[in-house]
Design a protein around this motif. Structure first.
Motif, mmCIF file in Angstrom:
data_model
loop_
_atom_site.group_PDB
_atom_site.id
_atom_site.type_symbol
_atom_site.label_atom_id
_atom_site.label_comp_id
_atom_site.label_asym_id
_atom_site.label_seq_id
_atom_site.Cartn_x
_atom_site.Cartn_y
_atom_site.Cartn_z
ATOM 1 N N GLY A 57 -9.181 11.617 5.163
ATOM 2 C CA GLY A 57 -9.997 10.418 5.006
ATOM 3 C C GLY A 57 -9.868 9.373 6.084
ATOM 4 N N ALA A 58 -9.251 9.689 7.223
ATOM 5 C CA ALA A 58 -9.132 8.714 8.308
ATOM 6 C C ALA A 58 -10.520 8.312 8.812
ATOM 7 N N ASP A 70 -5.385 4.606 3.088
ATOM 8 C CA ASP A 70 -5.579 3.364 3.824
ATOM 9 C C ASP A 70 -4.589 3.199 4.975
ATOM 10 N N VAL A 71 -3.415 3.740 4.812
ATOM 11 C CA VAL A 71 -2.393 3.581 5.836
ATOM 12 C C VAL A 71 -2.700 4.427 7.063
ATOM 13 N N ILE A 103 0.829 -1.207 0.000
ATOM 14 C CA ILE A 103 0.000 0.000 0.000
ATOM 15 C C ILE A 103 0.859 1.251 0.000
ATOM 16 N N LEU A 104 1.907 1.223 0.831
ATOM 17 C CA LEU A 104 2.749 2.399 0.948
ATOM 18 C C LEU A 104 3.500 2.704 -0.345
ATOM 19 N N ILE A 105 4.038 1.656 -0.963
ATOM 20 C CA ILE A 105 4.827 1.870 -2.168
ATOM 21 C C ILE A 105 3.963 2.445 -3.280
ATOM 22 N N GLU A 106 2.711 1.999 -3.370
ATOM 23 C CA GLU A 106 1.810 2.531 -4.389
ATOM 24 C C GLU A 106 1.517 4.004 -4.151
ATOM 25 N N GLY A 107 1.481 4.426 -2.888
ATOM 26 C CA GLY A 107 1.089 5.792 -2.585
ATOM 27 C C GLY A 107 2.226 6.772 -2.486
#
Length: 353
Positions: A170-171, A138-139, A78-82
């Motif tokens: 968005g949390a 998401d993170v 997820i992190l790498i995509e963002g």
């Protein structure tokens, strides 16, 4: 651009000999922060902050937690995509920078904290804001071992600007910690009006409804907690946002009005009654607020309830009316005139023969 060897020397966050849950790694990276923020040390500060944010470390076996918390395995993906990795003319330097940022963002401490959790625990608001902008949506909802999201921690520590930034990014407002508390529960319990305001000011009624109705593991909603803690400003805020005034807590069925009666909190009672709270809602055992007031020999509260239209003839599961609980208290007995015949709380006019 630093050499590959130098850069690689900075990315080892999870050394085997680390003695705390990532405090050293947090300090390590902020030391080279391009914003040159001062780093708060020490281990004792981290321990104190963490102690404020947790009370019970027992593992919850409820499967709902597993479904609501992202796992370590998909965290890196997820992190790498963002992440927005800056371009470099040199492929080797570019790969080094990518690896550096991957390690910076994907490490989780033994307590389940991300770097954002740690920034908030250390109350480094500037660094927290930078991470919120960097992290994908998401993170932001990663839960640590106590099932606390960064929003839980920011709320508990009353960091209203961080709360605002997280919500705008968005949390989730619905995730619950190990005690079942949402961030709004925490704000109402602690009395943090600004944090609660930042959470719900721009949220639509449809999205806010499940948050307002959410019960923690003690069966309490946010309005119950605001009432129990005499947080009148928060009560007004929740009422304005459409909180159910007659919602029953999950253990005994008390409404906020029942709780206000038990606390002899006339201010809370007035707020609730003026906004239309039902004065006759029974608990699971059939007791109305008037039963509670009379049972406690609280004539002033009983009088206020009677003036608000409380039905004096309702019976609980023990087949008792409020009058049956008066116990000879003259002030309370005066509220129940014996020379009137009442049917369902309404006086019947006697017709002379």
């Amino acid at each position: 651009m630093a050499s590959a060897e130098d850069a690689n020397g900075k990315v080892n966050l999870l050394e085997d000999n680390r003695i705390d849950s990532g405090v050293e790694s947090f300090q390590y990276f902020t030391k080279d922060d391009p914003y040159n923020n001062p780093v708060r040390d020490s281990t004792s500060e981290s321990s104190e902050a963490r102690d404020k944010c947790s009370s019970n470390t027992e593992e919850r076996l409820d499967s709902a937690y597993g479904s609501s918390s992202l796992t370590v395995e998909n965290f890196s993906e997820i992190l790498i995509e963002g992440c927005n990795i800056s371009e470099s003319e040199d492929d080797s330097a570019k790969n080094t920078e990518l690896e550096h940022k991957e390690n910076l963002l994907t490490n989780i401490t033994e307590d389940g904290d991300t770097l954002l959790h740690l920034a908030i625990i250390h109350e480094d608001e500037h660094f927290a804001h930078q991470l919120i902008q960097l992290f994908p949506k998401d993170v932001l909802d990663i839960q640590n071992n106590l099932y606390q999201t960064p929003l839980h921690l920011a709320t508990y520590l009353n960091l209203s600007s961080v709360v605002r930034d997280l919500v705008e990014s968005g949390a989730s407002l619905e995730l619950q910690d190990q005690e079942g508390n949402t961030p709004l529960h925490m704000a109402c319990e602690q009395g943090w009006v600004e944090c609660a305001t930042e959470m719900i000011r721009n949220v639509s009624s449809s999205k806010l409804a499940p948050v307002l109705e959410s019960q923690n593991w003690r069966g309490l909603t946010s309005l119950h907690l605001a009432t129990v803690n005499r947080q009148h400003r928060l009560m007004k805020l929740l009422m304005k946002k459409g909180a159910d005034l007659n919602i029953q807590e999950g253990t005994s069925g008390k409404t906020p009005l029942h709780m206000a009666v038990e606390l002899h909190d006339i201010v809370s009672m007035t707020l609730l009654l003026n906004k239309g709270a039902d004065v006759d809602v029974p608990m699971f055992n059939g007791c109305t607020p008037l039963h509670l007031a009379v049972g406690r020999q609280d004539a002033a509260i009983a009088n206020l309830l009677c003036q608000s239209g409380a039905d004096k003839m309702l019976r609980n599961i023990e087949d008792e009316t409020a009058l049956d609980l008066a116990g000879g208290n003259d002030d309370i007995l005066a509220l129940f005139p014996f020379d009137d015949i009442q049917i369902q709380g309404r006086s019947v006019v006697r017709v002379p023969f």
